[in-house]
Write a protein that holds these residues in place. Structure first.
Motif, mmCIF file in Angstrom:
data_model
loop_
_atom_site.group_PDB
_atom_site.id
_atom_site.type_symbol
_atom_site.label_atom_id
_atom_site.label_comp_id
_atom_site.label_asym_id
_atom_site.label_seq_id
_atom_site.Cartn_x
_atom_site.Cartn_y
_atom_site.Cartn_z
ATOM 1 N N ARG A 67 0.830 -1.212 0.000
ATOM 2 C CA ARG A 67 0.000 0.000 0.000
ATOM 3 C C ARG A 67 0.861 1.257 0.000
ATOM 4 N N ASP A 68 1.892 1.270 0.842
ATOM 5 C CA ASP A 68 2.740 2.456 0.938
ATOM 6 C C ASP A 68 3.535 2.680 -0.340
ATOM 7 N N ILE A 69 3.981 1.594 -0.980
ATOM 8 C CA ILE A 69 4.703 1.742 -2.245
ATOM 9 C C ILE A 69 3.804 2.354 -3.315
ATOM 10 N N LEU A 70 2.541 1.956 -3.309
ATOM 11 C CA LEU A 70 1.602 2.466 -4.305
ATOM 12 C C LEU A 70 1.180 3.906 -4.029
ATOM 13 N N PHE A 71 0.902 4.215 -2.780
ATOM 14 C CA PHE A 71 0.313 5.507 -2.434
ATOM 15 C C PHE A 71 1.338 6.584 -2.087
ATOM 16 N N GLU A 72 2.579 6.195 -1.821
ATOM 17 C CA GLU A 72 3.627 7.176 -1.520
ATOM 18 C C GLU A 72 4.804 6.958 -2.464
ATOM 19 N N LYS A 73 4.522 7.102 -3.731
ATOM 20 C CA LYS A 73 5.495 6.737 -4.769
ATOM 21 C C LYS A 73 6.797 7.518 -4.668
ATOM 22 N N GLU A 74 6.685 8.787 -4.270
ATOM 23 C CA GLU A 74 7.869 9.627 -4.232
ATOM 24 C C GLU A 74 8.813 9.268 -3.079
ATOM 25 N N LYS A 75 8.351 8.443 -2.138
ATOM 26 C CA LYS A 75 9.170 8.075 -0.983
ATOM 27 C C LYS A 75 9.660 6.624 -1.071
ATOM 28 N N TRP A 76 9.787 6.114 -2.298
ATOM 29 C CA TRP A 76 10.137 4.710 -2.491
ATOM 30 C C TRP A 76 11.443 4.333 -1.784
#
Length: 451
Positions: A81-90
């Motif tokens: 979920r975090d990878i999808l929704f916070e793309k700029e913080k990969w």
């Protein structure tokens, strides 16, 4: 920077569908290879070892897996979920996750070694096997690459790594059986599979991803976020491990390792269909998650259809096993024949596992993962209590019924007890009576854009 550029809107609907199908195909190939290898080498290994030594190995592995949740802190459900929704913080997400997993692996291994040292009832061989198996935890941090590949719809990299590791280790298992290697050798092979897979995934990431590992960073803010958000999932995952693995430990303590071996052999077969849900979920999650915020009504209809498809599939499997359980368990030597009833009971429980197939994904997307904590803790307690009552009376069949009842209670019934999960309860209740699929099958049209 968008870490999954080329996977979302720019490629269009047809492009996303092709990526989805490719993702499912590669994961299906991997899981299919694992099923075939597991059945083939599993039969030979069971024949070579017999129920007693196989029970010893299964008991040790179940004991070790009780500590596995310490490694990822239950964050596995939230990481996609975090990878999808916070793309700029990969880079922050991957770096912090890898560091937490490494620290968790050291903590889990230390706990296991201390526990075995303090546990007087374990014999020397069992202690050694448990400690060897625990070393596989050192390579759990490499699962970050696996999650990344699957979420970004690049499952080929993850699947090829796992298939190579699987083939290599299973060939070594066959060789070890041929030379009549001691039991502890197979524990070392278990660890080696994690080593090979981890190294290969790391190599694939270095060669195929422009986002280099040296760009990863572990930040205090992200670690605090994970610890704050994931602790309910940690307790939930730990409770799940208890109710999923405690059966074999309690059978070993209350009966004997031979019964553990028979129970584990039946369980190995009934665990195979779960791979179908895992493959579909890991591929569907990125696809459906995009609709969760943009088109919630469409997402709910898709969730309903997925639930009904999963449930119908489980009905077909239960019907098949009820008719052929004796023949299926016959792939093992005759000394395992008592596992046929366990197999039937396990597949009844799989109805509720399949019916709740996308439940965890929905709770993660909706920010309601704390309800996983409530349901899994309750089910773990129920399973332990039922095992205490039913194992002395019904033996391994009692342990199987304890798991099935706990699955019904945790995965279905308790969803109706909380206001925020009642939508899940309603969707799964409809899934048990797949009306929507029936309407479509007989040609009753649905509203435009329903699927």
């Amino acid at each position: 920077m968008n870490p999954i550029k080329g996977i979302q809107e720019p490629i269009g609907i047809k492009g996303r569908q092709r990526l989805l199908l490719s993702n499912i195909s590669w994961q299906g190939l991997e899981r299919g290879s694992r099923i075939l290898a597991g059945v083939f080498t599993g039969i030979l290994l069971a024949t070579y070892l017999g129920p007693g030594p196989l029970g010893t190995y299964s008991y040790a592995l179940s004991f070790v897996m009780l500590f596995a949740p310490v490694i990822n802190l239950g964050y596995d459900t939230m990481l996609p979920r975090d990878i999808l929704f916070e793309k700029e913080k990969w880079n922050e997400i991957l770096g912090s996750s890898a560091l937490l997993r490494f620290i968790g692996s050291l903590l889990a291994i230390t706990s296991i070694w201390v526990f075995t040292w303090l546990y007087p009832s374990l014999d020397g061989e069992m202690k050694t096997m448990i400690r060897i198996l625990s070393l596989s935890f050192l390579f759990y941090p490499f699962d970050v690459f696996d999650v990344w590949f699957r979420v970004t719809l690049k499952s080929k990299n993850a699947s090829v790594s796992k298939i190579i590791a699987l083939v290599l280790i299973n060939l070594l298992k066959l060789y070890f059986i041929w030379i009549k290697a001691p039991l502890l050798s197979f524990a070392w092979l278990y660890v080696c599979e994690f080593i090979v897979n981890g190294i290969l995934q790391f190599i694939f990431y270095l060669k195929t991803e422009p986002r280099k590992v040296n760009q990863w960073v572990a930040t205090v803010s992200r670690i605090k976020f994970v610890l704050r958000e994931a602790w309910p999932l940690l307790v939930s995952t730990f409770s799940f491990m208890i109710y999923n693995r405690i059966d074999q430990i309690m059978i070993g303590n209350m009966l004997n390792n031979t019964e553990v071996g028979i129970f584990a052999a039946a369980g190995k077969i009934s665990d195979l269909p779960v791979a179908i849900v895992l493959v579909l979920n890991s591929s569907l999650y990125p696809f459906l998650a995009g609709n969760f915020k943009k088109a919630p009504d469409l997402f709910r209809r898709q969730y309903q259809v997925v639930t009904e498809l999963y449930t119908v599939l489980s009905y077909l499997m239960v019907f098949t096993v009820m008719l052929t359980a004796g023949w299926i368990i016959g792939i093992y030597p005759h000394s395992f024949s008592a596992g046929s009833m366990v197999l039937k009971i396990n597949f009844i429980g799989l109805v509720f596992v399949f019916n709740a197939g996308f439940r965890n994904g929905y709770l993660s997307l909706s920010g309601n993962q704390k309800f996983l904590l409530y349901t899994t803790v309750a089910s773990a307690i129920m399973n332990i209590l039922l095992n205490f009552i039913m194992i002395p009376v019904y033996g391994i069949n009692g342990a199987a019924w304890s798991s099935t009842i706990s699955e019904f209670f945790a995965l279905f019934l308790l969803n109706g007890a909380f206001k925020r999960t009642q939508i899940v309860f309603l969707i799964q209740a409809k899934g048990l009576l797949p009306v929507l699929l029936f309407k479509k099958a007989i040609g009753i049209s649905s509203s435009p854009g329903q699927l």
